[in-house]
Design a protein around this motif. Structure first.
Motif, short mmCIF file in Angstrom:
data_model
loop_
_atom_site.label_atom_id
_atom_site.label_comp_id
_atom_site.label_asym_id
_atom_site.label_seq_id
_atom_site.Cartn_x
_atom_site.Cartn_y
_atom_site.Cartn_z
N UNK A 84 -59.14 -34.89 -19.90
CA UNK A 84 -59.59 -33.59 -19.40
C UNK A 84 -59.84 -33.65 -17.90
N UNK A 85 -58.88 -34.14 -17.17
CA UNK A 85 -58.94 -34.22 -15.70
C UNK A 85 -57.57 -33.83 -15.16
N UNK A 86 -57.48 -33.55 -13.88
CA UNK A 86 -56.14 -33.29 -13.31
C UNK A 86 -55.18 -34.45 -13.57
N UNK A 87 -55.70 -35.68 -13.50
CA UNK A 87 -54.85 -36.85 -13.81
C UNK A 87 -54.37 -36.78 -15.25
N UNK A 88 -55.30 -36.54 -16.18
CA UNK A 88 -54.94 -36.47 -17.59
C UNK A 88 -53.93 -35.38 -17.86
N UNK A 89 -54.13 -34.24 -17.21
CA UNK A 89 -53.23 -33.11 -17.42
C UNK A 89 -51.86 -33.33 -16.80
#
Length: 393
Positions: free
Chosen positions: A258-263
């Motif tokens: 649930x982070x920009x990295x994860x997305x």
């Protein structure tokens, strides 16, 4: 990493139960801590151990305006740096009327322990041990090869005991670690998965062989997360509680997906990242069963924040507030990944690295994984609410 098959936590737990005969009532992670204080503390220090989320300025010298490690600095914390760009540890301490400063400041081969001690009145404030890149026990944390200190939590605690001998009843002790173990294990898994899929595409592996290899790689990564969780729990038991720690709060890991990295990851890879945090949390809880600590369930708390951003005053939780292109220009090309360590949000300053239109109070993420000033306030508010619920503050 297209076509990665995720074998979730439930499947792994099922395998564990089968291995135990299927009838063992002691399901990992179903226990709870017990015996922690329920009365208000009289706190004189906030003692925090962890990684970049808890780092109050370890690497400030890397952001020297003069480029030689000396002040003034334009960054130094993994957030939107400014005169008011504080992280959750500082926010919480300030709300309690307590000053907290870095236990160590430096970069590369040079560092200073407790620099605030240059002012005698602040000699006891250097109790924020969290460092960007730090892992639970491995000293070779993320960024270590590039000069980051990455002192692991095991050594952070040992350093505190060396300086103060033991913990005091008046210490509020906060342990929030494991994120960099997730990143490390996920990176290893991702590299293996990429190779497996390349081999499958070249006809070197059958589909069944590829899936078996992916399963083994994910299982190995989850095993390493279990190990890290058990190591952290052992440190809490033997080096904090056994050394006088009374008010001890241990944070679980949030879902890094649930982070920009994860997305930014393929949809098939995100569950793998999620499960690494879940596995860590499961075994951390299991190993702290009946121990006199309090667990703060950041996984659940942050899930709510991500799903309901407006509830917390957030209007953007998908785009980093820091601009990688601006930061690259500010650092003359030395930093190209948009790391919030080098992101300053001072209006009008030539070293301001904010994305045009970004707001440090209403955008949640400074970079791919770290919170803005507003994001850190959400964390400190949530943790303060938990401490109130425990009866500690």
């Amino acid at each position: 990493m297209k076509n990665v098959r995720s074998w979730g936590v439930s499947a792994v737990v099922a395998v564990l139960l089968v291995a135990c005969g299927g009838g063992d009532p002691d399901v990992p992670g179903t226990g709870s801590p017990a015996g922690a204080p329920t009365t208000k503390g009289t706190f004189t220090a906030v003692v925090s151990f962890g990684d970049s989320l808890s780092d109050v300025g370890t690497y400030a010298p890397a952001t020297s305006l003069a480029g030689n490690g000396t002040a003034p600095y334009f960054g130094g914390k993994f957030t939107t740096n400014s005169a008011t760009g504080t992280v959750w540890v500082e926010n919480l301490a300030t709300s309690m009327g307590i000053v907290v400063t870095p236990a160590e400041v430096g970069f590369g081969a040079s560092s200073v322990k407790c620099p605030a001690a240059a002012t005698p009145a602040l000699a006891g404030t250097c109790t924020a041990y969290g460092q960007g890149g730090a892992r639970v026990t491995d000293p070779n944390g993320i960024g270590h090869a590039g000069g980051a200190l990455t002192v692991p939590v095991v050594t952070q605690i040992a350093n505190h005991l060396t300086r103060f001998t033991s913990f005091k009843d008046s210490d509020l002790i906060l342990v929030y670690a494991g994120n960099n173990d997730v990143f490390t294990q996920f990176g290893t898994f991702a590299a293996t998965a990429a190779q497996v899929q390349a081999d499958a595409a070249a006809g070197k592996l059958t589909a069944d062989q590829a899936n078996a290899a992916l399963f083994n790689a994910q299982t190995l990564a989850q095993g390493e997360m279990k190990k890290a969780a058990l190591e952290l729990a052992a440190l809490v038991r033997t080096q904090i509680l056994a050394k006088g720690g009374k008010y001890v709060a241990v944070m679980t890991l949030s879902d890094i997906a649930d982070t920009p990295f994860g997305n930014s990851l393929p949809a098939s890879a995100r569950p793998v990242l999620t499960d690494l945090s879940r596995i860590f949390n499961l075994w951390l809880r299991d190993a702290l069963t009946n121990q006199p600590v309090q667990l703060i369930d950041t996984f659940t708390i942050f899930k709510d924040g991500y799903a309901n951003p407006g509830k917390y005053g957030i209007v953007n939780n998908t785009v980093p507030a820091c601009d990688a292109t601006k930061i690259s220009a500010i650092t003359s090309g030395a930093v190209t990944d948009g790391s919030s360590l080098f992101c300053n949000s001072t209006p009008g300053a030539p070293y301001n690295g904010l994305r045009t239109g970004a707001d440090v109070n209403t955008w949640q993420f400074a970079d791919g994984v770290h919170p803005t000033t507003g994001g850190h306030k959400i964390i400190s508010d949530a943790f303060a609410a938990q401490l109130h619920a425990f009866g500690w503050i």
